[in-house]
Design an enzyme around this catalytic site. Structure first.
Site, PDB file in Angstrom:
ATOM      1  N   ARG A  90       0.847  -1.193   0.000  1.00  0.00           N
ATOM      2  CA  ARG A  90       0.000   0.000   0.000  1.00  0.00           C
ATOM      3  C   ARG A  90       0.886   1.248   0.000  1.00  0.00           C
ATOM      4  O   ARG A  90       1.936   1.271   0.662  1.00  0.00           O
ATOM      5  CB  ARG A  90      -0.898   0.042   1.249  1.00  0.00           C
ATOM      6  N   GLU A 120      -3.810   7.752  -4.560  1.00  0.00           N
ATOM      7  CA  GLU A 120      -4.144   7.253  -5.903  1.00  0.00           C
ATOM      8  C   GLU A 120      -5.455   7.861  -6.408  1.00  0.00           C
ATOM      9  O   GLU A 120      -6.364   8.071  -5.603  1.00  0.00           O
ATOM     10  CB  GLU A 120      -4.264   5.724  -5.859  1.00  0.00           C
ATOM     11  N   HIS A 145      -1.253   0.588 -10.040  1.00  0.00           N
ATOM     12  CA  HIS A 145      -1.963  -0.340  -9.135  1.00  0.00           C
ATOM     13  C   HIS A 145      -2.608  -1.503  -9.920  1.00  0.00           C
ATOM     14  O   HIS A 145      -3.832  -1.656  -9.910  1.00  0.00           O
ATOM     15  CB  HIS A 145      -3.018   0.413  -8.309  1.00  0.00           C
TER      16      HIS A 145
HETATM   17  P1  NDP Z   1      -1.385 -11.386   4.820  1.00  0.00           P
HETATM   18  O1  NDP Z   1      -2.271 -10.955   5.923  1.00  0.00           O
HETATM   19  O2  NDP Z   1      -1.289 -12.828   4.487  1.00  0.00           O
HETATM   20  O3  NDP Z   1       0.104 -10.858   5.093  1.00  0.00           O
HETATM   21  C1  NDP Z   1       0.390  -9.621   5.638  1.00  0.00           C
HETATM   22  C2  NDP Z   1       1.786  -9.659   6.252  1.00  0.00           C
HETATM   23  O4  NDP Z   1       2.100  -8.359   6.729  1.00  0.00           O
HETATM   24  C3  NDP Z   1       1.903 -10.627   7.416  1.00  0.00           C
HETATM   25  O5  NDP Z   1       3.068 -11.396   7.216  1.00  0.00           O
HETATM   26  C4  NDP Z   1       2.066  -9.740   8.644  1.00  0.00           C
HETATM   27  O6  NDP Z   1       3.019 -10.337   9.495  1.00  0.00           O
HETATM   28  C5  NDP Z   1       2.609  -8.439   8.056  1.00  0.00           C
HETATM   29  N1  NDP Z   1       2.120  -7.286   8.829  1.00  0.00           N
HETATM   30  C6  NDP Z   1       0.836  -6.984   9.132  1.00  0.00           C
HETATM   31  N2  NDP Z   1       0.789  -5.877   9.875  1.00  0.00           N
HETATM   32  C7  NDP Z   1       2.063  -5.476  10.060  1.00  0.00           C
HETATM   33  C8  NDP Z   1       2.660  -4.399  10.764  1.00  0.00           C
HETATM   34  N3  NDP Z   1       1.913  -3.507  11.441  1.00  0.00           N
HETATM   35  N4  NDP Z   1       4.003  -4.290  10.735  1.00  0.00           N
HETATM   36  C9  NDP Z   1       4.753  -5.201  10.066  1.00  0.00           C
HETATM   37  N5  NDP Z   1       4.246  -6.237   9.376  1.00  0.00           N
HETATM   38  C10 NDP Z   1       2.914  -6.373   9.376  1.00  0.00           C
HETATM   39  O7  NDP Z   1      -1.846 -10.549   3.556  1.00  0.00           O
HETATM   40  P2  NDP Z   1      -1.569 -10.819   2.001  1.00  0.00           P
HETATM   41  O8  NDP Z   1      -0.162 -11.307   1.852  1.00  0.00           O
HETATM   42  O9  NDP Z   1      -2.658 -11.622   1.427  1.00  0.00           O
HETATM   43  O10 NDP Z   1      -1.692  -9.310   1.442  1.00  0.00           O
HETATM   44  C11 NDP Z   1      -0.793  -8.319   1.895  1.00  0.00           C
HETATM   45  C12 NDP Z   1      -1.153  -6.947   1.397  1.00  0.00           C
HETATM   46  O11 NDP Z   1      -0.825  -6.805   0.021  1.00  0.00           O
HETATM   47  C13 NDP Z   1      -2.636  -6.560   1.428  1.00  0.00           C
HETATM   48  O12 NDP Z   1      -3.049  -6.163   2.719  1.00  0.00           O
HETATM   49  C14 NDP Z   1      -2.723  -5.433   0.431  1.00  0.00           C
HETATM   50  O13 NDP Z   1      -2.526  -4.185   1.074  1.00  0.00           O
HETATM   51  C15 NDP Z   1      -1.547  -5.700  -0.509  1.00  0.00           C
HETATM   52  N6  NDP Z   1      -2.030  -6.035  -1.850  1.00  0.00           N
HETATM   53  C16 NDP Z   1      -1.750  -5.190  -2.897  1.00  0.00           C
HETATM   54  C17 NDP Z   1      -2.206  -5.470  -4.161  1.00  0.00           C
HETATM   55  C18 NDP Z   1      -1.918  -4.557  -5.302  1.00  0.00           C
HETATM   56  O14 NDP Z   1      -2.717  -4.509  -6.230  1.00  0.00           O
HETATM   57  N7  NDP Z   1      -0.801  -3.853  -5.324  1.00  0.00           N
HETATM   58  C19 NDP Z   1      -3.038  -6.646  -4.440  1.00  0.00           C
HETATM   59  C20 NDP Z   1      -3.236  -7.490  -3.284  1.00  0.00           C
HETATM   60  C21 NDP Z   1      -2.758  -7.176  -2.048  1.00  0.00           C
HETATM   61  P3  NDP Z   1       2.944 -10.170  11.089  1.00  0.00           P
HETATM   62  O15 NDP Z   1       1.511 -10.450  11.469  1.00  0.00           O
HETATM   63  O16 NDP Z   1       3.940 -11.116  11.620  1.00  0.00           O
HETATM   64  O17 NDP Z   1       3.333  -8.750  11.351  1.00  0.00           O
END
Ligand code: NDP
Length: 319
Positions: free
Chosen positions: A233, A262, A280
């Site tokens: 993001r 965006e 995006h």
């Molecule tokens: P997941 O929930 O599987 O993974 C998210 C990861 O981020 C986890 O490993 C988590 O690890 C980490 N995380 C969450 N919060 C924090 C924090 N505050 N600080 C550090 N690490 C953090 O989600 P997905 O992999 O399915 O998707 C990830 C993101 O990708 C989505 O939320 C979306 O924003 C983005 N995305 C973008 C797209 C695009 O078009 N560009 C398309 C699809 C997704 P932990 O809990 O250990 O911190």
């Protein structure tokens, strides 16, 4: 009893309307006057289907006293106040897994495009410069000898890492918790990982908890040969700090799919030829967007059939 009523906040894939139109009353918010629609139908609205353009915040949800479900199109649901929804008995669903491979493919493409300046090289050819000026200059960066740090080793982060294994690049990750079942080095501090890697790939969710997590300090630790890739993001990166770091050569380059505001992309970034900028599009194939749309439909149907969406988010009070 009448058909359940749903607000759709913005345009969505046709299949969503084709599948839902017969069984539910769909209110197309973007074609309506919001106040008038809520005044007339607010009490009857049971669900919202949203693709993120119009934030589903507490103020909006409070105006719909019988709201029970917010079905988000997309895995990232930072435009929905899921915490408030959870505390107020409203379920939120998203569309995980079905987009993981597409987004991971795009991330790898973006890494390669950025390191080897492939977008710039293509523009060079199209402008007729190859014929006039000779070969495109050698690129400073390459995938060879690159150490890669993934911010957010979740579903997508792991799929990116798996693809990068084939390049034999050392991989590490940063997140809030160490994962014992992965073969990659864990960092509990983002700046420490940035210091030790050459490419930082952000795949963490948006929202307040990650806002400007990649700031001037992290970029300085990444260093003058460092490259930032952001497919998570835009809000996670301090965009002004990124522009300054690129301009002053404190990092080498960036490959971005997402931005803070965006679809407005800062002119300073657009003017930097070597930086790769995508609008995006990480999940934006017909194949994957249809899968996401189907999961939105399935979440809504499942809620009305069983009281539980197929893929509720963690803040939601169902397991
Ligand atoms: P997941 O929930 O599987 O993974 C998210 C990861 O981020 C986890 O490993 C988590 O690890 C980490 N995380 C969450 N919060 C924090 C924090 N505050 N600080 C550090 N690490 C953090 O989600 P997905 O992999 O399915 O998707 C990830 C993101 O990708 C989505 O939320 C979306 O924003 C983005 N995305 C973008 C797209 C695009 O078009 N560009 C398309 C699809 C997704 P932990 O809990 O250990 O911190």
């Amino acid at each position: 009893m009448g058909k359940p009523e749903i607000i759709v906040t913005g345009p969505m894939m046709k299949t969503v309307f084709q599948q839902l139109d017969g069984s539910y009353v769909l209110h197309r918010l973007w074609e309506a006057d919001e106040d008038a629609l809520i005044a007339e139908h607010g009490e009857k609205i049971v669900a919202i289907a949203t693709a993120g353009k119009r934030p589903v915040d507490a103020t909006f949800m409070q105006r719909l006293p019988n709201l029970k479900l917010v079905a988000n199109f997309g895995v990232g649901y930072d435009s929905v106040d899921a915490k408030w929804a959870g505390e107020n008995g409203i379920l939120v669903s998203n569309t995980p897994d079905v987009l993981t491979d597409e987004v991971a493919d795009t991330a790898v493409g973006l890494i390669l495009m950025t390191l080897r300046q492939l977008g710039e090289a293509e523009r060079y050819l199209r402008a007729g410069r190859w014929e006039k000026e000779g070969p495109f200059p050698l690129t400073k960066a390459t995938m060879r000898d690159r150490r890669i740090g993934i911010v957010g080793l979740g579903r997508i982060g792991k799929a990116v890492a798996k693809r990068l294994d084939a390049f034999r690049t050392p991989i590490s990750y940063f997140g809030r918790t160490e994962q014992k079942d992965v073969p990659y080095r864990y960092y509990s501090k983002l700046a420490d990982m940035a210091r030790d890697v050459d490419v930082l790939v952000n795949v963490a969710p948006g929202g307040l908890a990650t806002r400007h997590m990649i700031d001037a300090k992290v970029l300085d630790e990444l260093g003058p040969d460092g490259v930032l890739i952001n497919i998570g993001r835009g809000t996670t990166v301090d965009e002004q700090a990124l522009i300054a770091a690129l301009r002053e050569g404190r990092i080498l380059s960036a490959g971005l799919d997402v931005y803070e505001d965006e679809p407005r992309v800062p002119r300073e970034l657009i003017e930097m030829e070597h930086v790769t900028l995508l609008p995006h599009v990480a999940s934006a194939s017909m194949f994957t967007r249809n899968k996401m749309a189907q999961l939105v439909v399935d979440n809504i149907r499942s809620y009305f059939d069983t009281g539980r969406p197929v893929t509720p988010v963690p803040e939601t009070p169902v397991r």
